[in-house]
Design an enzyme around this catalytic site. Sequence first.
Site, PDB file in Angstrom:
ATOM      1  N   ASP A 110       0.855  -1.174   0.000  1.00  0.00           N
ATOM      2  CA  ASP A 110       0.000   0.000   0.000  1.00  0.00           C
ATOM      3  C   ASP A 110       0.899   1.234   0.000  1.00  0.00           C
ATOM      4  OD1 ASP A 110      -2.358   1.599   0.406  1.00  0.00           O
ATOM      5  OD2 ASP A 110      -3.243  -0.116   1.438  1.00  0.00           O
ATOM      6  N   ASP A 212      -2.951   4.633  -2.340  1.00  0.00           N
ATOM      7  CA  ASP A 212      -3.971   5.251  -1.493  1.00  0.00           C
ATOM      8  C   ASP A 212      -4.344   6.649  -2.011  1.00  0.00           C
ATOM      9  OD1 ASP A 212      -5.347   4.849   1.150  1.00  0.00           O
ATOM     10  OD2 ASP A 212      -4.321   6.718   1.645  1.00  0.00           O
ATOM     11  N   GLU A 254      -6.342   4.083  -5.924  1.00  0.00           N
ATOM     12  CA  GLU A 254      -7.630   4.291  -5.264  1.00  0.00           C
ATOM     13  C   GLU A 254      -8.125   5.673  -5.679  1.00  0.00           C
ATOM     14  OE1 GLU A 254      -9.688   4.501  -0.825  1.00  0.00           O
ATOM     15  OE2 GLU A 254      -7.758   5.442  -1.219  1.00  0.00           O
ATOM     16  N   HIS A 328     -11.205  -2.755   3.219  1.00  0.00           N
ATOM     17  CA  HIS A 328     -11.131  -2.475   4.658  1.00  0.00           C
ATOM     18  C   HIS A 328     -11.897  -1.221   5.067  1.00  0.00           C
ATOM     19  CE1 HIS A 328      -8.286   0.049   2.690  1.00  0.00           C
ATOM     20  NE2 HIS A 328      -8.141   0.771   3.791  1.00  0.00           N
ATOM     21  N   ASP A 329     -12.433  -0.466   4.109  1.00  0.00           N
ATOM     22  CA  ASP A 329     -13.214   0.738   4.412  1.00  0.00           C
ATOM     23  C   ASP A 329     -14.710   0.513   4.230  1.00  0.00           C
ATOM     24  OD1 ASP A 329     -10.864   2.271   4.755  1.00  0.00           O
ATOM     25  OD2 ASP A 329     -10.840   2.888   2.638  1.00  0.00           O
TER      26      ASP A 329
HETATM   27  O1  TEU Z   1      -9.371   5.811   2.000  1.00  0.00           O
HETATM   28  C1  TEU Z   1      -9.814   6.985   1.398  1.00  0.00           C
HETATM   29  C2  TEU Z   1     -11.107   7.442   1.834  1.00  0.00           C
HETATM   30  O2  TEU Z   1     -11.504   8.486   1.349  1.00  0.00           O
HETATM   31  C3  TEU Z   1     -11.882   6.677   2.841  1.00  0.00           C
HETATM   32  O3  TEU Z   1     -11.578   7.178   4.082  1.00  0.00           O
HETATM   33  C4  TEU Z   1     -13.311   6.728   2.543  1.00  0.00           C
HETATM   34  O4  TEU Z   1     -13.772   8.001   2.320  1.00  0.00           O
HETATM   35  C5  TEU Z   1     -14.186   6.188   3.620  1.00  0.00           C
HETATM   36  O5  TEU Z   1     -13.517   5.292   4.389  1.00  0.00           O
HETATM   37  C6  TEU Z   1     -15.348   5.528   2.969  1.00  0.00           C
HETATM   38  O6  TEU Z   1     -15.892   4.571   3.766  1.00  0.00           O
HETATM   39  C7  TEU Z   1      -8.016   5.538   2.068  1.00  0.00           C
HETATM   40  C8  TEU Z   1      -7.814   4.273   2.871  1.00  0.00           C
HETATM   41  O7  TEU Z   1      -8.386   3.193   2.192  1.00  0.00           O
HETATM   42  C9  TEU Z   1      -8.372   4.475   4.242  1.00  0.00           C
HETATM   43  O8  TEU Z   1      -8.314   3.319   5.026  1.00  0.00           O
HETATM   44  C10 TEU Z   1      -7.569   5.586   4.890  1.00  0.00           C
HETATM   45  O9  TEU Z   1      -8.129   5.899   6.128  1.00  0.00           O
HETATM   46  C11 TEU Z   1      -7.541   6.841   4.033  1.00  0.00           C
HETATM   47  O10 TEU Z   1      -7.287   6.578   2.659  1.00  0.00           O
HETATM   48  C12 TEU Z   1      -6.441   7.749   4.491  1.00  0.00           C
HETATM   49  O11 TEU Z   1      -5.209   7.169   4.205  1.00  0.00           O
END
Ligand code: TEU
Length: 557
Positions: A110, A212, A254, A328-329
Amino acid sequence: MTEHARLNPAVTITRQWWHSSTVYQIYPRSFADSNGDGIGDIPGIISKLDYLEKLGIDLIWLSPIYASPMDDNGYDISNYQDIAPEFGTLDDFWELLAKAKERGIGIVLDLVVNHTSDEHDWFLQARKGRDNPFRDFYIWRDPGPDGGPPNDLQSIFGGSAWELDPSSGQYYLHLFSRRQPDLNWENEGVRRAVYDMMNWWLDRGIAGFRMDVIDLIGKQPDKKITADGPHLHDYIQEMRRETLRHRDALTVGETWSVTPDSALLYSGRERHELSMVFQFEHVTQRWDEVFGKWRSKPFDLVALKAVFSKWQQALAEDGWNSLFWGNHDLPRAVSRYGDEGEFRVPSAKTLATVLHMMRGTPYVYQGEEIGMTNASFTSIEQYKDIETLNMHRLHLAAGLSPQDFIAGAHMNSRDNARTPMPWTDAPHGGFTTGTPWIEANGNVGSINAAAAVDDDQSVFHHYRTLITLRKTHDVIVYGRYQSYLDQHPEVFLYTRTLGGDRVTVLANLSKAPVVVALPGEIVTEGEALVWTHQPISSLEQTVSLRAWESFCILTRT
Ligand code: TEU
Ligand code: CA
């Protein structure tokens, strides 16, 4: 490597190894704990490589394992070239890399370079004062005319995106938590340092990067531009020239902001900035215009199919799709799109089938392959995620009732995906011998990897079949996508065609049995490839499907 796969006489696409690969995402903190401290770690991952090999995946995308104060579970990095002690050591990582490689599995890291941790040495330096050489690595502004933040830009985790640094009187930008200061990509030194770091990892044999929030690096905060800034693609092209151009790596960006047009800028053959990007339209179409994911809209299959079909068509001749239900989000696929109750198993299989039979590279998020469900937390104390906790505070202050917030969190909190991976029916699903950092699901007694591996009718074995089919059938990798019955509210029907091969995918995405009248050209006889209930090898004009039944037929002419 650069052999051409013939799609139809008009189109050729250069074959890439990752076109027929399946990626498995590991969230290290929640995957497997080797030493009983309640936190998943790299030795834990090594101990599960046999399981992953059995599943048949080609690549692991590892969420961040770098040194970090863990304000955002590792997406806040304090040293890009070291490992967080709770996850292990660099030697553990080299061992993982080597042992995965022995099994034909590559490791995708990542790349989190939109921001660092506030404990990164660059930021510690930058904070020392306006004339520190690292000051410009970050984005500093004087207060606004009223003495407050420079403007009203908001953090994605809630609240102002600006944090005052009292010693210098300036504010720094953080699009995520205040402990995740944004890097200043306009600074050449930042870019050079990032490319050097990328080369360091690539030279050591990693298979690629998941990038990311890469669409944010060209931000222009004074104009309140965050995604898709004017120099975004210049930076990504420079990155490619400096790091990836002469390597055969997989890169996936992403990009919450991507459109079919900009997807071609990223992954089109002309510029080939990245192998592919993640688009999130199937995710955000369920979010409320005002309250976002904390108030969601009901499942609408017609709308969902329209999104997938749009992306399949848009990247049919150039570019490449990534295919995913979860990460994971995001909430668990069965809970979000399927049925977590009576039809958990067939719905998990059907969701997998309709996704994996499309054109693109599939991503499986840990636990999806055993049909894991959302967390069943009932109190805010059980949640650990910084975004959920921040939003809880802000939404309650704005008048939302605690019950309404918990209902929204149950549907969409990031912690739904972060409960421990259940390996057995032991306490905490055998994830740890200690106390897990976040509570395990209540259903680990029945939903766990050991049970799934033992049962040849399980979701796990269904994923195994899908992953293998992609490796053995070019029509699944390269076939032209055509959807039918677009307005049907329960049924998803599409074909993939390559030369004389055609795969027909027919699925009932509902718990109601349906009788479908098929278009004439779908009537077929062939070979049953994969199914939820029983093998089906021919289709007549009318077909009856049980709740969440699906199957694929291969026809060869
Ligand atoms: O996620 C980007 C992001 O915008 C997310 O936080 C999203 O808006 C939200 O979780 C939707 O459910 C990336 C990573 O995947 C996330 O885990 C990180 O927290 C974020 O970037 C910051 O690095
Ligand atoms: Ca541990």
